[in-house]
Design a protein around this motif. Sequence first.
Motif, PDB file in Angstrom:
ATOM      1  N   HIS A 201      46.528  35.680  34.305  1.00 28.90           N
ATOM      2  CA  HIS A 201      45.929  34.948  35.464  1.00 28.90           C
ATOM      3  C   HIS A 201      44.777  35.833  35.970  1.00 28.90           C
TER       4      HIS A 201
ATOM      5  N   GLU B 177      41.438  36.058  39.092  1.00 25.63           N
ATOM      6  CA  GLU B 177      41.195  35.544  40.438  1.00 25.63           C
ATOM      7  C   GLU B 177      39.823  35.442  40.688  1.00 25.63           C
TER       8      GLU B 177
ATOM      9  N   THR C 224      45.434  27.177  42.330  1.00 26.64           N
ATOM     10  CA  THR C 224      45.407  27.638  40.998  1.00 26.64           C
ATOM     11  C   THR C 224      45.282  26.676  39.921  1.00 26.64           C
ATOM     12  N   ARG C 225      44.450  26.671  38.808  1.00 24.91           N
ATOM     13  CA  ARG C 225      44.274  25.790  37.912  1.00 24.91           C
ATOM     14  C   ARG C 225      44.708  26.374  36.570  1.00 24.91           C
TER      15      ARG C 225
ATOM     16  N   THR D   6      45.413  30.866  33.563  1.00 28.18           N
ATOM     17  CA  THR D   6      45.228  30.393  34.906  1.00 28.18           C
ATOM     18  C   THR D   6      44.252  31.168  35.822  1.00 28.18           C
ATOM     19  N   ILE D   7      43.603  30.565  36.847  1.00 25.10           N
ATOM     20  CA  ILE D   7      42.821  30.982  37.615  1.00 25.10           C
ATOM     21  C   ILE D   7      43.064  30.684  39.096  1.00 25.10           C
ATOM     22  N   THR D   8      43.083  31.485  40.239  1.00 23.12           N
ATOM     23  CA  THR D   8      42.859  31.117  41.468  1.00 23.12           C
ATOM     24  C   THR D   8      41.684  31.186  42.229  1.00 23.12           C
ATOM     25  N   SER D   9      41.353  29.899  42.716  1.00 21.35           N
ATOM     26  CA  SER D   9      39.965  29.708  43.305  1.00 21.35           C
ATOM     27  C   SER D   9      39.919  30.660  44.720  1.00 21.35           C
TER      28      SER D   9
END
Lengths: 347, 347
Positions: free
Chosen positions: A252, A254, A332-333, A324-327
């Motif tokens: 994951h 950010e 999160t996508r 996954t990445i949190t904008s």
Amino acid sequence: MAEIFSTCPVPTEGKKTVSLAHGGGGRLMHDLIEKVFVANFRNPHLEEMHDGAKIEIGKSKLAFSTDSYVVKPLFFPGGDIGKLAVTGTVNDLAMCGSIPKYLSAGFIIEEGFPIEDLERIAESMKTTAKMAGVELVTGDTKVVDKGKGDGVFINTAGIGFIENSIKIGPMEVRPGDAIILNGDIGRHGMAIMAKREGLAFETTIESDCALLNEIAQAAMGAGEVHCMRDLTRGGLATSLIEIANSCRLDMHIEENSIEVEEQVHGACELLGIDPLYVANEGRFVVIAAKSDAQRILGAMQSHEIGRGSKIIGHVLESRDGMVTITSPIGATRILDMLSGEQLPRIC
Amino acid sequence: MAEIFSTCPVPTEGKKTVSLAHGGGGRLMHDLIEKVFVANFRNPHLEEMHDGAKIEIGKSKLAFSTDSYVVKPLFFPGGDIGKLAVTGTVNDLAMCGSIPKYLSAGFIIEEGFPIEDLERIAESMKTTAKMAGVELVTGDTKVVDKGKGDGVFINTAGIGFIENSIKIGPMEVRPGDAIILNGDIGRHGMAIMAKREGLAFETTIESDCALLNEIAQAAMGAGEVHCMRDLTRGGLATSLIEIANSCRLDMHIEENSIEVEEQVHGACELLGIDPLYVANEGRFVVIAAKSDAQRILGAMQSHEIGRGSKIIGHVLESRDGMVTITSPIGATRILDMLSGEQLPRIC
């Protein structure tokens, strides 16, 4: 632009043929490599899908890597094909945890290419090799007919020396590991693209093309590094997805902690390109034991090309091999590999 | 045909440019390599002008070599670009007295190239690598736009292991040494040329493309071998001239003892080409201590691709670095390096 963004194989006379997308670093390229090359040459070295192979010969552990350079234009802000050809292979060797030692160089030159330009490229290779502490010890020159090449293509292969105690690679990644990135992303790809498309910005976008062997050694000296990868074709997103796929662990990150220079951001918006997938030539991720992450981060930040280093995420416990990445606004996508490429022939 | 036989750089807008002749293995290629590459990368490895570099890493002595393959047509009687790409680099490593171990492969593929052909090439590389006992451990794939390549170019680099006691290279050649050749010459170049020009003979000329690592080891095992070289670009004549230039000793050979197959001879006559300068891909010379020459010859003749081995000449006492040849009617002439090439893109 159609050609540049082509994303699927074009059937010719009923045959499947290679498209530009097959060279773009995305899923199509991975499929081609898997189907044609790994299937035929199957061995543990290739299956590891690392930046280079780790081999043993006599009593020594070595890293061995190769790359062909087909960048267009040959000279660009921040570098040229010669600098790139040395930097790229040195960096691949460094990512294996090795100290790069020797390079080979194979030149495929198109008839009519100016000798003056060839000299400029050779000089650039010389300077970069000296900075990297590597020797160019063997080479080859071929000339192809006008219209059967594109100025000059360069292949370099390299050998690095690995200390016996070192174990670095996707299979060493552990849940909880920190993911450290050494600076802003997207500059190499957008420098090439801006020059190719004639885009004018307030200042010139410069490639981040830089040697990573010293900072890689510095990171390894500061703590327990499990994996490193330079963010070339396919950019940060593809590199992380590749590692996650290999070690079958989720990751994951950010988006807030990932820096993109304002002009690079502007160029990406203009062209509809996601900087997470744009190639870099002086950026890499270090995946390291959580307990050592701050010490490694400090060592990287004290290095000239690591001033902007940040911890951008972590390896999770779950085992789907997803990233996954949190904008910045908290959504999160899942990051997926692109099918083809955003930008061909940038490295 | 003008293009094929071009022998001097063509000035473009007042600039010196690279011509096909620069890639042909003759004097122009040597000048280009000397001026642009050796001048910039100067180190003892390059100055030795051997088929590969001998390097030391950790506690091991290694051979390291590279070659790009740009042959046209890609498939020819007796082989294809894949077989050639493995054979050529394995042979270069073998000529350094090493046991070839690992190969890298870099593919530069033109957009639109049939995937079926790529698979055929990869399969051929796999088969040849297996026969040679080498592993293909690392690779790279790049795709260039249609019209900016020529089907596929392949670069291979290779690493071989050198036993500590082994000293083989042009500088080891001594006056009185015997020069042994492992069979008839000119088949690879003329097979390519016949196919390219659509020449029809009673039977097809087949390339001599073959692995030399086993026969080279057999020769070394039978006596004191001082130097070996495979007779690729520039053929037998250029290879001997290169060695004579490096060791500054004269050599003399007898045309009578050099075999040329009847159809190869016919094709050469038709095209006005001297078989002494035509590329081979499975022929090499062994320069060995006179006292051991018969034993080495015997070992080579008992090997499948050395049945036709013969002693073709000797190294002399004089130190001009020249090669002379006596014709079947007894006239002696000096062999000189060609300015450009007779046949481009044959290996």
